[in-house]
Design a protein around this motif. Structure first.
Motif, short mmCIF file in Angstrom:
data_model
loop_
_atom_site.label_atom_id
_atom_site.label_comp_id
_atom_site.label_asym_id
_atom_site.label_seq_id
_atom_site.Cartn_x
_atom_site.Cartn_y
_atom_site.Cartn_z
N ALA A 106 6.42 5.75 6.46
CA ALA A 106 6.02 6.54 5.30
C ALA A 106 4.85 5.94 4.54
CB ALA A 106 7.21 6.68 4.34
N ILE A 107 4.68 4.61 4.61
CA ILE A 107 3.64 3.93 3.83
C ILE A 107 2.88 2.98 4.74
CG2 ILE A 107 3.16 2.42 1.86
CD1 ILE A 107 5.86 3.27 0.68
N ASP A 108 1.54 3.04 4.68
CA ASP A 108 0.70 2.14 5.47
C ASP A 108 -0.30 1.47 4.53
OD1 ASP A 108 -1.09 0.88 7.21
OD2 ASP A 108 -0.87 2.44 8.75
N MET A 109 0.03 0.27 4.08
CA MET A 109 -0.84 -0.47 3.18
C MET A 109 -2.02 -1.09 3.92
SD MET A 109 0.56 -0.02 0.22
CE MET A 109 -0.55 -1.08 -0.68
N GLU A 110 -1.77 -1.57 5.14
CA GLU A 110 -2.80 -2.28 5.89
C GLU A 110 -4.01 -1.39 6.15
OE1 GLU A 110 -3.39 -4.55 10.20
OE2 GLU A 110 -1.36 -4.14 9.45
N ARG A 111 -3.73 -0.16 6.60
CA ARG A 111 -4.86 0.73 6.89
C ARG A 111 -5.46 1.31 5.61
NH1 ARG A 111 -1.38 1.44 11.32
NH2 ARG A 111 -2.39 1.01 13.34
N GLY A 112 -4.65 1.43 4.57
CA GLY A 112 -5.21 1.83 3.28
C GLY A 112 -6.24 0.84 2.80
N ALA A 113 -5.92 -0.46 2.94
CA ALA A 113 -6.86 -1.52 2.55
C ALA A 113 -8.07 -1.53 3.47
CB ALA A 113 -6.15 -2.87 2.58
N LYS A 114 -7.87 -1.25 4.76
CA LYS A 114 -8.99 -1.20 5.69
C LYS A 114 -9.97 -0.09 5.32
CE LYS A 114 -8.29 0.49 9.85
NZ LYS A 114 -7.87 0.60 11.26
N ILE A 115 -9.43 1.04 4.87
CA ILE A 115 -10.27 2.19 4.52
C ILE A 115 -10.98 1.98 3.19
CG2 ILE A 115 -10.24 4.65 3.92
CD1 ILE A 115 -7.71 4.86 5.73
N SER A 116 -10.22 1.50 2.19
CA SER A 116 -10.74 1.53 0.82
C SER A 116 -10.67 0.21 0.06
CB SER A 116 -9.99 2.60 0.01
OG SER A 116 -10.10 3.86 0.62
N GLY A 117 -9.91 -0.76 0.56
CA GLY A 117 -9.79 -2.03 -0.15
C GLY A 117 -8.39 -2.23 -0.70
N SER A 118 -8.23 -3.31 -1.46
CA SER A 118 -6.91 -3.63 -2.00
C SER A 118 -6.45 -2.58 -3.01
CB SER A 118 -6.93 -5.01 -2.68
OG SER A 118 -7.82 -5.00 -3.78
N ARG A 119 -5.14 -2.46 -3.13
CA ARG A 119 -4.49 -1.48 -4.01
C ARG A 119 -4.75 -0.03 -3.59
NH1 ARG A 119 -2.10 -4.02 -8.46
NH2 ARG A 119 -3.04 -6.01 -9.10
N ASP A 134 2.16 -6.86 -9.68
CA ASP A 134 2.60 -5.76 -8.79
C ASP A 134 1.65 -5.57 -7.62
OD1 ASP A 134 4.88 -4.88 -10.42
OD2 ASP A 134 3.35 -4.27 -11.86
N THR A 135 1.32 -6.66 -6.94
CA THR A 135 0.36 -6.58 -5.83
C THR A 135 1.00 -6.05 -4.55
OG1 THR A 135 0.81 -8.91 -5.31
CG2 THR A 135 -1.07 -8.44 -6.75
N ARG A 136 2.31 -6.05 -4.47
CA ARG A 136 2.99 -5.59 -3.26
C ARG A 136 3.34 -4.11 -3.37
NH1 ARG A 136 5.85 -7.03 1.27
NH2 ARG A 136 7.85 -5.97 1.62
N GLY A 137 2.94 -3.35 -2.35
CA GLY A 137 3.33 -1.95 -2.30
C GLY A 137 2.48 -1.03 -3.16
N ILE A 138 3.08 0.07 -3.60
CA ILE A 138 2.32 1.15 -4.23
C ILE A 138 2.67 1.37 -5.69
CG2 ILE A 138 1.95 2.34 -2.04
CD1 ILE A 138 4.22 4.26 -2.76
N PHE A 139 3.18 0.33 -6.36
CA PHE A 139 3.54 0.51 -7.77
C PHE A 139 2.29 0.57 -8.65
CE2 PHE A 139 4.82 -0.62 -12.04
CZ PHE A 139 5.99 0.10 -12.20
N ARG A 140 1.35 -0.35 -8.44
CA ARG A 140 0.15 -0.41 -9.27
C ARG A 140 -1.07 -0.31 -8.36
NH1 ARG A 140 0.02 -2.09 -14.45
NH2 ARG A 140 2.01 -3.18 -14.22
N VAL A 141 -1.64 0.90 -8.27
CA VAL A 141 -2.71 1.17 -7.30
C VAL A 141 -3.92 1.79 -8.01
CG1 VAL A 141 -1.23 1.40 -5.27
CG2 VAL A 141 -1.55 3.37 -6.78
N HIS A 142 -5.04 1.84 -7.29
CA HIS A 142 -6.27 2.37 -7.87
C HIS A 142 -6.34 3.90 -7.81
CE1 HIS A 142 -7.88 -1.51 -8.62
NE2 HIS A 142 -8.04 -1.85 -7.36
N TRP A 143 -5.54 4.48 -6.94
CA TRP A 143 -5.53 5.94 -6.81
C TRP A 143 -4.11 6.41 -6.55
CZ3 TRP A 143 -4.11 7.31 -1.73
CH2 TRP A 143 -3.82 8.68 -1.57
#
Length: 424
Positions: A149-162, A270-279
């Protein structure tokens, strides 16, 4: 902005509000002085302008020496009028600059203090006892990755951290939440909207997001447009510069939009997961109403938020936010904090603010009633901030085998499925 008449009739009220917010009280003294200077310069300009018009009429009737004398006077008056206008414009600009820095007047009864001083008004639902059920709860990222359901690694690859990507049931879960939220809001009388996520500076400033919150806002300098951190901005500015008929109030809108935030000052939080994100995506409620109806509407918006969280079977608390933690535009704010099992504490998931006439005065939104025109009141309320609600659903409804139970209210929007199952 606040009503300028308070500077002349009750400046101490503004001082008390500024002190409650932890903001500059001296700013009020500067404003009182600036207001007096502005009115003095405007009166001087208007007096000279009236004299100029009177002499101008006399010139047409005069002749000889009298006419020459009057023409000389008009030349000097022209210089004086121009200088007086420049002084009035400068004084007005200074006054407006200071006015934009003053927060909305805090309502009576708002708790004193800062971020940690909000008052818990009620607790709804009980956190699960996972120990009694015989297992240690997993956090939302571990659950989300197992579910696909959640892919942080590829999200960071596309757009960066958070940044992140919702995939598979993660994407379906957001769409289910969207459908549930819009359906409920429509039942409550809200008009669905999909507004722009890019807005002009006037919209951002008018809603109060270019003051203390400016460091958290994304700006596109080439176009001079801003990415909104909430669709509240677009929904407030929707009626900017308009006069609404009293009979058409309240105007209730609900919008679905992406939201962008720099999360300035949150380094390491809150660096882990999707609690505090840029979008993230969000469903937001917004109301334009008569000022006398604003407090009742505030309670109503809170009631809608509570009903939504209860439908998702998530335990939560309602907080009356302290004055020092209010945004520039809010006169009072209620937050809902949902239980996060792996952190063993409640975390913010929704908020609703009564902005009284503050935003409408800045945006020029008025209504026409029996006594003439005056600014409307505006209120906003988060119905569903997708990432945080997904977190709460995953963690609160997880099972020992890593699956996640789907609350009954969401099942019609997920093809009737009762459980989200980890990938093989």
């Amino acid at each position: 902005m606040i009503d300028p008449k308070w500077l002349r009739t009750d400046p101490d009220r503004i001082r008390r509000s500024q002190a409650a917010r932890g903001e500059s009280v001296g700013l009020v003294d500067e404003l009182v002085t600036a207001d007096s200077a502005r009115r003095t310069h405007i009166a001087a300009f208007e007096g000279l302008r009236a004299e100029q018009k009177t002499i101008g009429k006399s010139v047409a009737k005069a002749s000889g020496d009298e006419k020459a004398h009057l023409l000389a006077q008009t030349k000097q008056l022209s210089v004086d009028v121009k200088a007086a206008q420049a002084a009035a414009d400068e004084a007005d600009s200074r006054f407006n600059e200071l006015m934009l820095q003053v927060g909305n007047l805090v309502l009576d009864g708002v708790p004193e203090g800062g971020e940690d001083d909000g008052v818990v008004l009620e607790t709804i639902g009980s956190p699960r006892d996972f120990a009694a059920e015989g297992f240690e709860p997993r956090d939302h990222l571990e659950l989300g990755e197992a579910l696909g359901a959640i892919d942080m690694e590829r999200g960071a690859k596309i757009s960066g951290s958070r940044f992140y990507v919702l995939t598979g049931v993660g994407a379906l879960l957001e769409l289910a939440l969207l459908n549930l939220a819009i359906t409920k809001a429509t039942e409550w009388g809200f008009t669905p909207m999909i507004p722009p996520a890019l807005v002009k500076p006037s919209a951002m400033e008018g809603t109060g997001f270019l003051g203390q919150a400016a460091q958290d806002v994304y700006h596109l300098p080439a176009e001079d447009l801003y990415l909104v951190g909430t669709s509240e901005v677009a929904l407030a500015a929707y009626h900017s510069g308009e006069i609404l008929d009293a009979e058409t109030l309240p105007r209730q809108y609900v919008a679905y939009s992406p939201c962008f935030r720099k999360e300035a000052g949150s380094y390491g939080k809150d660096t882990r997961g999707i609690f505090r994100v840029h979008w993230f995506d969000k469903v937001e409620m917004f109301v334009h109403c008569r000022p006398e109806d604003a407090e009742a509407w505030h309670e109503r918006l809170l009631g809608f938020e509570k009903e939504f969280l209860q439908a998702l079977e998530i335990p939560f608390q309602v907080l009356d936010v302290a004055a020092g933690d209010l945004g520039l535009s809010a006169a009072r704010k209620y937050d809902c904090y949902a239980w996060l099992p792996t952190q063993q504490r409640y975390r913010e998931v929704t908020s609703t603010s009564n902005c009284t006439q503050f935003q409408a005065r800045r945006l020029g939104i008025r209504y026409r009633g029996d006594a003439g025109t005056e600014p409307v009141a505006t209120l906003n309320g988060t119905l569903c901030a997708m990432t945080r609600i997904i977190i709460m659903l995953l963690e609160n409804h997880q099972q020992a085998d890593g699956s996640v139970s789907v609350p009954e209210a969401l099942r019609p929007w997920l093809g009737g499925r009762e459980t989200l199952v980890p990938l093989a």
